[in-house]
Write an enzyme that holds these catalytic residues in place. Sequence first.
Site, short mmCIF file in Angstrom:
data_model
loop_
_atom_site.label_atom_id
_atom_site.label_comp_id
_atom_site.label_asym_id
_atom_site.label_seq_id
_atom_site.Cartn_x
_atom_site.Cartn_y
_atom_site.Cartn_z
N SER A 6 0.56 -1.12 0.06
CA SER A 6 -0.07 0.40 0.08
C SER A 6 0.27 1.24 0.19
CB SER A 6 -1.28 -0.35 1.14
OG SER A 6 -1.65 0.96 1.06
N ASP A 62 9.76 6.27 -10.13
CA ASP A 62 9.62 7.12 -11.62
C ASP A 62 9.68 8.49 -11.42
OD1 ASP A 62 8.60 4.79 -11.51
OD2 ASP A 62 6.29 5.03 -11.51
N LYS A 84 -0.50 -4.25 -3.27
CA LYS A 84 -1.82 -3.86 -3.10
C LYS A 84 -2.78 -2.55 -3.85
CE LYS A 84 -4.56 -2.53 1.00
NZ LYS A 84 -5.18 -1.04 0.35
#
Length: 380
Positions: free
Chosen positions: A296, A307, A321
């Site tokens: 999560s 990223d 998740k």
Amino acid sequence: MSKKKLVIGSVSLVVATIICTILVQVFLLKGVFISRNLYNQYKKYDKLVALENIVEEDYYQEVDQEKLILGAEKGLIQSLGDPYSEYYTKEEFNLLKEQTQGSFVGIGIYMSGNDEDNVVVKSVIKDYPAEKGGLKSGDIILKVDGEEVKYSQSSLAASKIKGKAGTSVVLTIKRGDKQFDVTVKREEIVVASVKSEVKDDNIGYVQITSFDKNTYKEFKQAVSSLQKKNVKSLIIDLRDNPGGLLDVCVDIADYLLGEGTIVYTKDNNGDTQYYKSDEKKVDLPIVVLINENSASASEILTAAIVDNKAGIAVGTTSYGKGLVQSVREFNDGTGYKLTTAQYYTPNGDYINKQGIKPNIVEKNKEKQLDRAIEYIKKNK
């Protein structure tokens, strides 16, 4: 079905229909016009009212009406088949809120669920009763004091595990093919969600165990303290971190990153919400440690760092998740947690049930930190 049941059912349906009709008439007498949708919203519960009346009239034991209503409320959410959505009684909702406060009386575990609706030990808090009792991440809790527990009623399971400090609880554990009982004594758990230290070659190390109410403040203090010690790089350890509060995760990512996208979500209408970071950042090379229990919010922070080219990830593929839950409280103290959106990484990757694959894969947990340090030293 007996003639008696048929009569009761027919009468109940008629009564429910009459109630709907009366409501419509009342609205009309008051000069209020209601839509067909609103009328149908009332009418679709005809059968539920009929069933309630049949149960109360014909069940072989006396019926607790409050339990009937609670069962219907919980059943509505459970019918979604989503292990992350749940309806809570007042007591259960208070326990849910307590979990994000940083302290509680219990044994020192974080729980999650699996596809079989089992309660799974997601992670064990170091130096507390569960760890001392030998519990491990991945253990399945089958029973608490002899009573079976399910993740769809995780708050009830948590309430059974928690209790007064100094008392004991017996957990029936399944680990692989083995099943055994563990007796653990409860105590007050005061959780500092952030720990830090300086490693060799001025490498700063910060471990985040969960994303709780105070985690952002603790994290800023830890990083600031490390910078005063002149660290040249930063390792963020998110292994066995089950996640937590989205806004806290976003605040930490914003603190670390320069201008960019942290994460974005899509709801059931396809509406997109972007969470952005500003131009301020911690100007240090970053390595994130993750494993199969990093879930999560841990995955959101990892993806935001990777990223945005602020660092890399080392370890094993994360839990996967990619769903966002909204938590709401009703005026009477009851509440619910409902999955309301899916989240995507800045690069647009959807990781639910897939996880994040690290840049450097290291399956041996004992070697993961060493691999991170090794990477930093080579890329000074």
